[in-house]
Design a protein around this motif. Sequence first.
Motif, PDB file in Angstrom:
ATOM      1  N   GLU A 136     -31.202  25.645  11.348  1.00  0.00           N
ATOM      2  CA  GLU A 136     -30.895  25.892   9.933  1.00  0.00           C
ATOM      3  C   GLU A 136     -30.824  24.577   9.169  1.00  0.00           C
ATOM      4  OE1 GLU A 136     -29.868  27.265   6.288  1.00  0.00           O
ATOM      5  OE2 GLU A 136     -30.606  28.493   7.953  1.00  0.00           O
ATOM      6  N   THR A 137     -30.086  23.603   9.741  1.00  0.00           N
ATOM      7  CA  THR A 137     -29.951  22.333   9.027  1.00  0.00           C
ATOM      8  C   THR A 137     -31.289  21.630   8.907  1.00  0.00           C
ATOM      9  OG1 THR A 137     -28.846  21.791  11.086  1.00  0.00           O
ATOM     10  CG2 THR A 137     -27.621  21.383   9.054  1.00  0.00           C
ATOM     11  N   LEU A 138     -32.143  21.814   9.879  1.00  0.00           N
ATOM     12  CA  LEU A 138     -33.447  21.168   9.776  1.00  0.00           C
ATOM     13  C   LEU A 138     -34.424  21.994   8.946  1.00  0.00           C
ATOM     14  CD1 LEU A 138     -33.768  19.861  13.408  1.00  0.00           C
ATOM     15  CD2 LEU A 138     -33.299  18.537  11.346  1.00  0.00           C
ATOM     16  N   GLY A 139     -33.902  23.058   8.393  1.00  0.00           N
ATOM     17  CA  GLY A 139     -34.778  23.855   7.535  1.00  0.00           C
ATOM     18  C   GLY A 139     -35.684  24.774   8.314  1.00  0.00           C
TER      19      GLY A 139
ATOM     20  N   THR B 116     -36.244  28.011   6.657  1.00  0.00           N
ATOM     21  CA  THR B 116     -36.798  27.972   5.311  1.00  0.00           C
ATOM     22  C   THR B 116     -38.065  27.136   5.272  1.00  0.00           C
ATOM     23  OG1 THR B 116     -35.280  26.167   4.895  1.00  0.00           O
ATOM     24  CG2 THR B 116     -34.643  28.322   4.061  1.00  0.00           C
ATOM     25  N   LYS B 117     -38.592  26.890   6.431  1.00  0.00           N
ATOM     26  CA  LYS B 117     -39.783  26.054   6.499  1.00  0.00           C
ATOM     27  C   LYS B 117     -40.948  26.748   5.793  1.00  0.00           C
ATOM     28  CE  LYS B 117     -42.529  23.626   9.872  1.00  0.00           C
ATOM     29  NZ  LYS B 117     -42.981  23.671  11.254  1.00  0.00           N
ATOM     30  N   PRO B 118     -41.669  26.042   4.929  1.00  0.00           N
ATOM     31  CA  PRO B 118     -42.765  26.698   4.231  1.00  0.00           C
ATOM     32  C   PRO B 118     -43.885  27.076   5.197  1.00  0.00           C
ATOM     33  CG  PRO B 118     -42.322  24.524   3.322  1.00  0.00           C
ATOM     34  CD  PRO B 118     -41.557  24.633   4.590  1.00  0.00           C
TER      35      PRO B 118
ATOM     36  N   GLY C 214     -21.257  19.454   7.355  1.00  0.00           N
ATOM     37  CA  GLY C 214     -22.614  19.575   7.881  1.00  0.00           C
ATOM     38  C   GLY C 214     -23.298  20.824   7.344  1.00  0.00           C
TER      39      GLY C 214
ATOM     40  N   GLY D  85     -26.502  20.900   5.103  1.00  0.00           N
ATOM     41  CA  GLY D  85     -27.636  21.655   5.619  1.00  0.00           C
ATOM     42  C   GLY D  85     -28.079  22.723   4.643  1.00  0.00           C
TER      43      GLY D  85
ATOM     44  N   PHE E 294     -29.744  21.126   1.778  1.00  0.00           N
ATOM     45  CA  PHE E 294     -31.034  20.608   2.214  1.00  0.00           C
ATOM     46  C   PHE E 294     -32.064  21.740   2.303  1.00  0.00           C
ATOM     47  CE2 PHE E 294     -34.004  19.311   5.577  1.00  0.00           C
ATOM     48  CZ  PHE E 294     -34.436  18.110   5.045  1.00  0.00           C
ATOM     49  N   GLY E 295     -31.587  22.906   2.761  1.00  0.00           N
ATOM     50  CA  GLY E 295     -32.483  24.049   2.920  1.00  0.00           C
ATOM     51  C   GLY E 295     -33.133  24.476   1.620  1.00  0.00           C
TER      52      GLY E 295
ATOM     53  N   VAL F  85     -37.638  20.588   1.523  1.00  0.00           N
ATOM     54  CA  VAL F  85     -37.951  21.753   2.333  1.00  0.00           C
ATOM     55  C   VAL F  85     -38.902  22.686   1.599  1.00  0.00           C
ATOM     56  CG1 VAL F  85     -36.975  23.856   3.284  1.00  0.00           C
ATOM     57  CG2 VAL F  85     -35.892  21.659   3.752  1.00  0.00           C
TER      58      VAL F  85
ATOM     59  N   GLN G  30     -37.782  30.513  -3.751  1.00  0.00           N
ATOM     60  CA  GLN G  30     -36.863  31.121  -2.806  1.00  0.00           C
ATOM     61  C   GLN G  30     -36.425  32.467  -3.365  1.00  0.00           C
ATOM     62  OE1 GLN G  30     -34.803  29.127  -0.155  1.00  0.00           O
ATOM     63  NE2 GLN G  30     -36.712  28.019   0.000  1.00  0.00           N
TER      64      GLN G  30
END
Lengths: 1072, 221
Positions: free
Chosen positions: A58-61, A64-66, B20, B24, B27-28, B33, B163
């Motif tokens: 989740e934190t790395l996306g 929600t990654k395109p 965090g 996160g 960031f999302g 992103v 989104q």
Amino acid sequence: MRPDDTPSPHEHEAEEPVWDISREEFAPGSTDAAAEAFDRRTFLKLMGAGAALAAGAETLGGCTKPQPPEKIVPYVNAPEGVIPGVPAFYASAIPLDGWGHGAIVEQHEGRPTKIEGNPDHPSSLGGTNIFVQASVLQLYDPDRSRTVVKLGGADTWGNLLEELRGILADKDLRVRILTGTVTSHTLADQIAALQKALPNLRWHRHDGIGTDNRAAGLKQAAGRSDLTPVYDFTKARRVVSLDSHFLFDEPGSVRYAREFAQRRRIPFKKFGPLPTHHDPAEPVPRSVPGADDLLRLYVAESCVTFTGVMADHRLPMKAGDIPHLAAALARALQGRPATLGGDADAWVRAAAADLQKAGSASLVMAGETQPPEVHALAHALNARLQSAAVRYVERIDFSDPRHPDDSLASLADDMNKGDVDLLLILDANPVYTSLGDIDFGDVLQRYSKSGRLAVHLGLYNDETAGYCKWHVPLSHPLEAWGDCRGHDGTASIIQPLIEPLWASKSAIEFLAGIIGLAGGSASDLYANGYDLVRRYWLAQWQAAPGEKEMRWRKALRDGILPDSAAKEVPNLQNALRNNLAQTLAAIDRLPPAPPLEINFRTDPSIGDGSWANHPWLQELPKPINRITWDTLLLISPKTARDLHLDEAAQHKNREREPMARFSLNGYAQDAPLWVQPGQPDGAVTLYLGGGRWRGGHVQYNIGINVNPMRTRNNAWSAPISLALGPNRHSVACVQNTQVMADRDILHTTSVDELPKAHGLHAPDLYGMQTDTSGRKVHLTLYDEDRYTGYKWGMVIDLAACIGCNACVIACQAENNIPTVGREQVLRAREMQWMRIDAYYGEKDTLTADDLPPNPRILFQPMLCQHCEDAPCELVCPVGATTHSSEGINEMTYNRCVGTRYCSNNCPYKVRRFNFLQYNGHGDATEDMQKNPNVTVRSRGVMEKCTYCIQRINMARINGKRDWSRNDAAGKPTKMRRTPTDPWAPPVALPQLSFMTACQQGCPTEAIVFGDLNDIDNYATILKTQEPWAAVSFGVLTELNTQPRTSYLPRIENPNPDFHGSSSATQQGGSLR
Amino acid sequence: MNTVARVLIVGIPLLSILAGSAIGYGFGYSDWVTYRQLFRQQTDGAAEGGPGGVPFSHAHHVKGLGIDCRYCHATVEQSPFAGMPSTNTCMTCHSQMWIHAPMLAPVRQSWLTNTPLKWTRVHDLPDYVYFDHSIHIAKGVGCSTCHGDVSEMPLMRRVVDLQMRWCLDCHRDPAKHLRPQDQIFNPSWVEPPDQLQRGHALLQQYHIQVDQLTNCSLCHR
């Protein structure tokens, strides 16, 4: 080819623990063994790791990654009339066994994806059957033949022409053409032209099922073979079927089903193509039919069919006894009582009395599996009764005018004698379908080995192609021009929707090549089907060129050629009726039925085997016994006991059903047994279509090839003896129990009860209660006035449902539903959103051990009921299944995490889970069938019927868009008329007119769908207006689920004077 | 001491998890992103055999030349898909002007070889979202509400994150963004100061049922 060469589908199976369906809810294997081995510690460890991973992702996306960059590829030159994103519809026709069925084909940017019936086509009236629906996937079948083949190697059309050129220079060449039934004018014209060029050419015809007995019977009766009977059930009130499955296997069955249903229900509209809305200017037809008006059906049959299921008086009888029953019926009409013994006498007495009374509104039908004498008798009886329900027209299908004996047998004889120099087989598979005593495979093999030339044209490189020197791929009707005629002779142009996928030729293009070599012009060698069809039809019309062009375009647009129906042949009555005595004498000479007979019957899913490579159809549960992917030996409970096959009678263990061993025509065979209540005692049934061994990978290892066991004398029935074999076989059956166990699942009513039925069981349809102010309210905690916009609902009329499965395949085609294969069906993981449940008897306490010999069998289409208080919605932890403001129980796939709680909580068991990645492993061509407006679901996702939300959305968007446009242009919009409800007034919205896939596919208009806030919608009328509302009911409404889908009861019309145990209403307990 | 230690032992991990998560979460939805504002090459250069694709400028065509959106995106009023211009459409002008411009080489190549151009999709919704342009246009949602003022974009970029919460923001209260029909294709339309008032009037005029706009099945099916 011997059947023992075929790979045996019945392997020994390892000992497995016996599965008792009465105790275990889930079939073995439906839960993973690995999951059970999980202990708490492992679970917690994995949980922790999983949570950490998820958080990291989740934190790395990760969530929600395109998507990867996507390309848009526009046209270089945009074709006229194509709007990307908007489907186009074209009128065409689908020939089934040669007979045309009008179709409207949906196309998305050049890909045909869905077939609907053409409302203007007389054989369709907008309805379809399973084969019309399924043919869209056949187009994309990756197993279809892709290239011209010479002796097993790829070759070209040009090389074939070169080889033929030398041979065809000889004008005395003895050419034989073998086809199935041909109703194409263009093709018949071509063959006639070829016969002029090659005087020794002969045309033979052979079908897997065919109409040989029907044709021979009519010839016996009328003394001429240039006739085709056309039936009209709207003119019939009393119908007797002598082993005739007229709702399935007549060329006009789709239409006959519509006519039949119209006479079996409380009609809500005039007979004809379905509009979705009632014209407010006209009164609603509310007349409740009486016992005299409602069609009463008597069926004597040797195998349980859904035609028999619809009967009021169904008599299970050995096929060999039915001719004598027919004779007894004829004599009873002359006043001589029947002396057959048993239930048959009462049946004959009642049927004869009814036919006599109904006079011209009576009809006797005989089935293809009965000998010609029975057909002749049926025609004679109809003539004597002056039946208005049958008419005779000029023969519709074409045949060789010079050689009346055009059978496969005569071709085989000539081939054996060496009288054939060139054999052209067009769209037929005689090596598989020929009877055992013709053994065409052997004949063709020897013919080819002797160096003579055989050319096969077919969709698949199949059994016949294997024995021919040349094979040419056949174009599918969706990719090639052609023409065909419907059941009444109406001609249609077959209009392709796509360029041929492979290097294929249509039958007319193929023959044009032959004509080109035999003296025609060189341009014929590579002729285009369009030019051939157009040239033929334009030449038929006497008109100016401009007028011809207009006619041609109109024919393409409408899908039918006007006034092309075959002309009626008048004054046949005398000829037909005078043969009665002679026919009766001929029937009396027929031998009585053997003690135990085997009947070979058309498979209700895959026909004669030509559809065997079709995964939708193989996985389609067969009507009544709900078996998939198999051919079983159907046997009655009593016969099973008499032959000491008791174990089979118990259905205790579907993983290990016993197999019977028998031998026939020199072939020993094992076949899995299936006890089928309703099957006549002393007769077992085996379906055709199994044991295919070449041409496609789906069809292998399924069923038994019965054709070698059939002979010309015993083509449909043969004496047999049975014994329990040593082997066992697992049976992929999708309905675990067919008894209702005293639950109120579906209602039936007799026609006499209808006028009194008011208030009998309906008004609690939505759990309505009267509150203190006298207002009717629902028992619900939800805000009640929430449905003010569109409010979708469905009505299914069980009086009209014939259980034919067309809706199931229509749904599968529309909604991208995958097939899962036999192994997964055995684990109860089938994916069809819709099913036709079949129950033995009504609301009784039958147990599986005590199945009645002749139960009343009841069909109930079951799909998501779209409950207003849906149990599934409450238990979803992620809100993936929710309720829309229009009352739809929505399934949002991208939210679903696959807990399956919803399925667990669904009382109707209509939710389907993707246990594995069922979708997307298909060949690229198969993926072309997918509907772009429906998500292709992947593994781990729950899915179910959406009421065709994509069609709703499209209709709503179009309706509202046009509303705004009309407003801006000052034009009026057709608005819905809403009910006057001062408490929750529905808002003004445009009237939407569309159908769900199941509704549109249904041949009988049994499914009605629409906006319940629109009082002119037929669904609203059937739910709220008398006489329908009085008998309307919901399934399991006592759970207060308040389903949006309601049902109308099956209506039965038993003869009150009938006294015998074959009455439908006497088996199933009390009438409701 | 014990209390402090206990608070720290529990508090530090708790706080760091919270912090965090907050970072996160932010960031999302950030441009890193969602790739919002990212410039992309307009057509696939490699597919056309040239060194680069066509650097199509909306600024030039829309602002400079005043070409209507629908000249190229022709099906936007009838279809879910707005439509992309066929090479033929490009060549209506570019067979007459800039006929030797190197940057149009891929277009000419496409025309000559009958091979379609391949455009990079800038506004790419997930495949489980079924968006329909025609109904938005008919109901008063202008192009620039979602696509931004393309007349100021020499190269196309995305100005919104696409989104679901962004979609829902409007679907829950469309009045904020509705405009009259004659302004739909105006890329430079700005909301008037009394937008809310006008928006509510437009809601009535366009017959928009707001309660139905948040049904899951409206977009997911």
